[in-house]
Scaffold this active site. Structure first.
Site, PDB file in Angstrom:
ATOM      1  N   HIS A  63      12.863   7.968  -6.372  1.00 39.11           N
ATOM      2  CA  HIS A  63      14.031   7.188  -6.090  1.00 39.11           C
ATOM      3  C   HIS A  63      15.037   8.174  -6.797  1.00 39.11           C
ATOM      4  O   HIS A  63      14.803   9.209  -7.484  1.00 39.11           O
ATOM      5  CB  HIS A  63      14.040   6.046  -7.528  1.00 39.11           C
ATOM      6  CG  HIS A  63      13.100   4.977  -7.199  1.00 39.11           C
ATOM      7  ND1 HIS A  63      11.652   5.407  -7.502  1.00 39.11           N
ATOM      8  CD2 HIS A  63      13.130   3.667  -6.600  1.00 39.11           C
ATOM      9  CE1 HIS A  63      10.946   4.043  -7.148  1.00 39.11           C
ATOM     10  NE2 HIS A  63      11.910   3.369  -6.534  1.00 39.11           N
ATOM     11  N   ASP A  66      14.732   8.797 -10.505  1.00 33.29           N
ATOM     12  CA  ASP A  66      13.366   9.317 -10.935  1.00 33.29           C
ATOM     13  C   ASP A  66      13.776  10.950 -10.894  1.00 33.29           C
ATOM     14  O   ASP A  66      13.115  11.544 -11.827  1.00 33.29           O
ATOM     15  CB  ASP A  66      12.412   9.764  -9.927  1.00 33.29           C
ATOM     16  CG  ASP A  66      12.009   7.969  -9.715  1.00 33.29           C
ATOM     17  OD1 ASP A  66      12.168   7.190 -10.245  1.00 33.29           O
ATOM     18  OD2 ASP A  66      11.306   7.871  -8.378  1.00 33.29           O
ATOM     19  N   MET A  97      10.182  10.847   2.297  1.00 37.39           N
ATOM     20  CA  MET A  97      10.640   9.420   1.746  1.00 37.39           C
ATOM     21  C   MET A  97      11.459   9.762   0.380  1.00 37.39           C
ATOM     22  O   MET A  97      11.103  10.292  -0.327  1.00 37.39           O
ATOM     23  CB  MET A  97       9.764   8.511   1.558  1.00 37.39           C
ATOM     24  CG  MET A  97       9.956   7.154   1.356  1.00 37.39           C
ATOM     25  SD  MET A  97      10.288   6.840  -0.174  1.00 37.39           S
ATOM     26  CE  MET A  97       8.841   5.696  -0.805  1.00 37.39           C
ATOM     27  N   GLU A 190      10.406  -2.846   2.015  1.00 37.73           N
ATOM     28  CA  GLU A 190       9.225  -3.063   1.264  1.00 37.73           C
ATOM     29  C   GLU A 190       9.395  -4.368   0.819  1.00 37.73           C
ATOM     30  O   GLU A 190      10.393  -4.793  -0.067  1.00 37.73           O
ATOM     31  CB  GLU A 190       8.987  -1.993   0.441  1.00 37.73           C
ATOM     32  CG  GLU A 190       7.863  -2.266  -0.530  1.00 37.73           C
ATOM     33  CD  GLU A 190       7.546  -1.265  -1.626  1.00 37.73           C
ATOM     34  OE1 GLU A 190       8.039  -0.298  -1.312  1.00 37.73           O
ATOM     35  OE2 GLU A 190       6.701  -1.365  -2.518  1.00 37.73           O
ATOM     36  N   LYS A 192       7.703  -8.066  -1.485  1.00 37.00           N
ATOM     37  CA  LYS A 192       7.143  -8.509  -2.541  1.00 37.00           C
ATOM     38  C   LYS A 192       7.346  -9.834  -2.893  1.00 37.00           C
ATOM     39  O   LYS A 192       8.379 -10.048  -2.694  1.00 37.00           O
ATOM     40  CB  LYS A 192       7.406  -7.249  -3.719  1.00 37.00           C
ATOM     41  CG  LYS A 192       6.275  -7.610  -4.932  1.00 37.00           C
ATOM     42  CD  LYS A 192       6.897  -6.672  -5.963  1.00 37.00           C
ATOM     43  CE  LYS A 192       5.816  -6.849  -7.286  1.00 37.00           C
ATOM     44  NZ  LYS A 192       6.283  -5.806  -8.274  1.00 37.00           N
ATOM     45  N   GLU A 226       3.052  -2.856   1.279  1.00 37.37           N
ATOM     46  CA  GLU A 226       2.191  -2.375   0.151  1.00 37.37           C
ATOM     47  C   GLU A 226       1.056  -3.217   0.027  1.00 37.37           C
ATOM     48  O   GLU A 226       1.117  -4.286  -0.011  1.00 37.37           O
ATOM     49  CB  GLU A 226       3.059  -2.243  -1.246  1.00 37.37           C
ATOM     50  CG  GLU A 226       2.141  -1.887  -2.189  1.00 37.37           C
ATOM     51  CD  GLU A 226       2.914  -1.617  -3.692  1.00 37.37           C
ATOM     52  OE1 GLU A 226       3.749  -0.817  -3.683  1.00 37.37           O
ATOM     53  OE2 GLU A 226       2.379  -2.249  -4.586  1.00 37.37           O
ATOM     54  N   HIS A 229       1.061  -5.794  -2.831  1.00 41.37           N
ATOM     55  CA  HIS A 229       2.089  -6.898  -2.639  1.00 41.37           C
ATOM     56  C   HIS A 229       1.709  -7.974  -1.700  1.00 41.37           C
ATOM     57  O   HIS A 229       1.754  -9.113  -1.888  1.00 41.37           O
ATOM     58  CB  HIS A 229       3.576  -6.183  -2.068  1.00 41.37           C
ATOM     59  CG  HIS A 229       4.135  -5.254  -3.072  1.00 41.37           C
ATOM     60  ND1 HIS A 229       5.351  -4.607  -2.899  1.00 41.37           N
ATOM     61  CD2 HIS A 229       3.703  -4.842  -4.486  1.00 41.37           C
ATOM     62  CE1 HIS A 229       5.506  -3.921  -3.828  1.00 41.37           C
ATOM     63  NE2 HIS A 229       4.380  -3.865  -4.823  1.00 41.37           N
ATOM     64  N   ASP A 254       2.597   1.851   1.430  1.00 42.54           N
ATOM     65  CA  ASP A 254       2.398   2.133   0.181  1.00 42.54           C
ATOM     66  C   ASP A 254       0.878   1.607  -0.089  1.00 42.54           C
ATOM     67  O   ASP A 254       0.596   0.490  -0.109  1.00 42.54           O
ATOM     68  CB  ASP A 254       3.199   1.247  -0.678  1.00 42.54           C
ATOM     69  CG  ASP A 254       4.800   1.859  -0.950  1.00 42.54           C
ATOM     70  OD1 ASP A 254       4.859   3.107  -0.519  1.00 42.54           O
ATOM     71  OD2 ASP A 254       5.444   1.307  -1.762  1.00 42.54           O
ATOM     72  N   ASP A 264       1.358  -7.282 -10.275  1.00 42.70           N
ATOM     73  CA  ASP A 264       1.485  -6.186  -9.521  1.00 42.70           C
ATOM     74  C   ASP A 264       0.673  -4.830 -10.200  1.00 42.70           C
ATOM     75  O   ASP A 264       1.008  -4.232 -10.992  1.00 42.70           O
ATOM     76  CB  ASP A 264       2.701  -5.620  -9.222  1.00 42.70           C
ATOM     77  CG  ASP A 264       2.831  -4.447  -8.249  1.00 42.70           C
ATOM     78  OD1 ASP A 264       1.808  -4.249  -7.309  1.00 42.70           O
ATOM     79  OD2 ASP A 264       3.941  -3.862  -8.356  1.00 42.70           O
ATOM     80  N   ASP A 266      -1.130  -2.212  -8.987  1.00 37.30           N
ATOM     81  CA  ASP A 266      -0.617  -0.717  -8.265  1.00 37.30           C
ATOM     82  C   ASP A 266      -2.030   0.085  -8.657  1.00 37.30           C
ATOM     83  O   ASP A 266      -1.677   1.337  -9.286  1.00 37.30           O
ATOM     84  CB  ASP A 266       0.381  -0.278  -8.759  1.00 37.30           C
ATOM     85  CG  ASP A 266       1.721  -0.934  -8.396  1.00 37.30           C
ATOM     86  OD1 ASP A 266       1.714  -1.387  -7.126  1.00 37.30           O
ATOM     87  OD2 ASP A 266       2.770  -0.800  -8.784  1.00 37.30           O
ATOM     88  N   ASP A 300       1.349   4.523  -3.811  1.00 40.23           N
ATOM     89  CA  ASP A 300       2.259   3.865  -4.754  1.00 40.23           C
ATOM     90  C   ASP A 300       1.340   3.234  -5.685  1.00 40.23           C
ATOM     91  O   ASP A 300       1.463   2.105  -5.965  1.00 40.23           O
ATOM     92  CB  ASP A 300       3.435   2.751  -3.977  1.00 40.23           C
ATOM     93  CG  ASP A 300       4.325   2.302  -5.186  1.00 40.23           C
ATOM     94  OD1 ASP A 300       4.411   2.939  -6.026  1.00 40.23           O
ATOM     95  OD2 ASP A 300       5.063   1.204  -4.625  1.00 40.23           O
TER      96      ASP A 300
HETATM   97  C1  GLT Z   1       8.692   0.094  -7.913  1.00 43.05           C
HETATM   98  C2  GLT Z   1       7.922  -0.974  -6.860  1.00 43.05           C
HETATM   99  C3  GLT Z   1       7.337  -0.210  -5.877  1.00 43.05           C
HETATM  100  C4  GLT Z   1       8.272   0.455  -4.722  1.00 43.05           C
HETATM  101  C5  GLT Z   1       9.203   1.340  -5.398  1.00 43.05           C
HETATM  102  C6  GLT Z   1      10.196   1.540  -4.592  1.00 43.05           C
HETATM  103  S1  GLT Z   1       9.437   1.215  -6.941  1.00 43.05           S
HETATM  104  O1  GLT Z   1       7.689   0.780  -8.503  1.00 43.05           O
HETATM  105  O2  GLT Z   1       6.796  -1.767  -7.630  1.00 43.05           O
HETATM  106  O3  GLT Z   1       6.341  -1.065  -5.066  1.00 43.05           O
HETATM  107  O4  GLT Z   1       7.455   0.790  -3.900  1.00 43.05           O
HETATM  108  O5  GLT Z   1      11.481   1.130  -4.907  1.00 43.05           O
HETATM  109 MN    MN Z   2       3.331  -2.606  -6.419  1.00 37.22          MN
HETATM  110 MN    MN Z   3       5.595   0.188  -3.400  1.00 35.59          MN
END
Ligand code: GLT
Ligand code: MN
Ligand code: MN
Length: 399
Positions: A63, A66, A97, A190, A192, A226, A229, A254, A264, A266, A300
């Protein structure tokens, strides 16, 4: 005695050719959560580049903030970007990206492109254009847009149809900007379903795919599904990805792990729902036939909060190794003669011309056709056997 194989030297060791990427915000995540402080010191961007390269990664994504802190002066920005570029060059990492942070600053508390205040919407566009410039400078050809704050708790605050129109007009604006600048860049949206907002607009990859079809330049916009998500929405990631691939819209991905019904998470790729991960890798790699995905494979995901810095890179290695192991398992599965025979048995080896293309004559013929309904319905499909073979391949018993 079987000699123990050092994980560092087997065929699942990641290399640049595997196209694995991580975000600065992922391996750089210091472990802060809503209930507790950071558990690891911050790592500088050049340090992350060095450590990712040492792990066998191909690229690093970011980002705007970041790398460059919000509100930094132009001089400060150029110094930071210069140091980052030097590290990329030294360690042979690329930036495939880039994205924009439209969620951390309080100005985005009511959304960015869909916010009710036109000043917020204008600022969001300004910030995104600057982030696109940064991405272009670093060589990124994909620009991800994740609308984390584009949603509501108090749904009465705006007509959701207005939110759709605002999102479309922001995307149309940004496509024109990229064209105007002659950047070689495409957008990946993306989805969510919720978190951090109660409900986020365009909750799934399917919602995004439809929105794209209504844009002025749909050819410049695809999706970035993702795992976490789609799983949060209770959906099959592989099916969403398949629909995107079939539409030529899988511009980015992702990869991570997620338990159904949770926030979420991750998690490390493949650490949850191994079967779902297997089916996803099988699809992306095209081991069952059909086109494969050739873009960057982005993780991600975040290391557990229990880890120190070395643990973060164990996590990164784990994501990449699991992907490669699953790829080998998928290849073995699709090579297995018993699997192939079972799939072939159920596939449409004999094409029915009446189903291929509509004609009035064909429709009349089909309406008159007699079917042995009960005989057809009686056939056992042997999907239990097929699925058990998949599980046995996954567990390393075959292939
Ligand atoms: C954030 C989010 C991710 C996205 C990123 C891109 S930022 O951490 O949870 O799923 O992919 O903006
Ligand atoms: Mn996520
Ligand atoms: Mn993501």
């Amino acid at each position: 005695m079987t000699p123990s194989i050092s994980p560092a030297f087997d065929r699942f060791e990641p290399t640049r050719e595997d196209r694995f990427t991580f975000g600065l915000w992922t391996v750089g995540n210091p472990g802060r959560d809503p209930f507790g402080e950071a558990v690891r010191p911050a790592q500088s961007a050049p340090h992350i580049v060095e450590r990712l390269a040492a792990c066998g990664a191909y690229g690093v994504n970011l980002h705007d903030n970041d790398l460059v802190p919000f509100g930094a002066s132009a001089r400060e920005r150029d110094r930071i970007v210069g140091e980052f570029k030097a590290a990329l060059e030294k360690h042979h990492l690329v930036v495939p990206m880039a994205t924009v942070n439209l969620f951390s600053h309080p100005i985005f508390k009511d959304g960015a492109f869909t916010a009710n205040d036109p000043q917020v919407r204008a600022f969001a566009l300004q910030k995104t254009m600057q982030a696109i410039d940064l991405g272009a400078e670093l060589g990124a050809e994909i620009f991800v847009l994740w609308g984390g704050r584009e949603g509501v708790e108090a749904d009465a605050c705006r007509d959701p149809r207005v939110a759709v129109k605002r999102m479309r007009s922001a995307l149309d604006f940004l496509c024109e900007y990229v064209r105007d600048q002659r950047y070689r860049m495409r957008f990946a949206l993306e989805a969510k379903p919720n978190e951090p907002r109660g409900d986020i607009y365009f909750a799934t990859t399917g919602h995004m795919l439809h929105l794209i079809s209504t844009l002025a330049h749909p050819e410049l916009v695809g999706v970035n599904p993702e795992v976490a998500h789609e799983t949060m929405a209770g959906l099959s990631m592989a099916h969403g990805v398949a629909q995107a691939m079939e539409a030529g819209k899988l511009y980015h991905i992702d990869l991570n792990g997620q338990k159904i019904g949770r926030y979420d998470q991750d998690l490390r790729f493949g650490s949850e729902d191994l079967k779902g991960a297997f089916l996803l890798v099988r699809l992306l790699e095209g081991t069952a036939g059909g086109a494969s995905y050739t873009g960057p494979l982005h993780f991600d995901a975040h290391a557990y909060r229990t880890e120190d810095e070395d643990g973060v890179y164990d996590f990164a290695k784990g994501c990449m190794r699991t992907y490669k192991i699953l790829k080998a398992r998928a290849e073995g599965f699709d090579r297995d003669p018993e699997v192939r025979a079972l799939i072939a048995e159920r596939g449409d080896a004999v094409l029915d011309p009446l189903l291929e293309r509509y004609s009035s004559q064909g429709a009349r013929t089909l309406k008159e056709r007699r079917f042995e309904v009960d005989a057809i319905a009686r056939v056992g499909l042997r999907y239990e056997r097929l699925d058990q073979l998949l599980i046995e391949h996954l567990m390393g018993l075959r292939g």
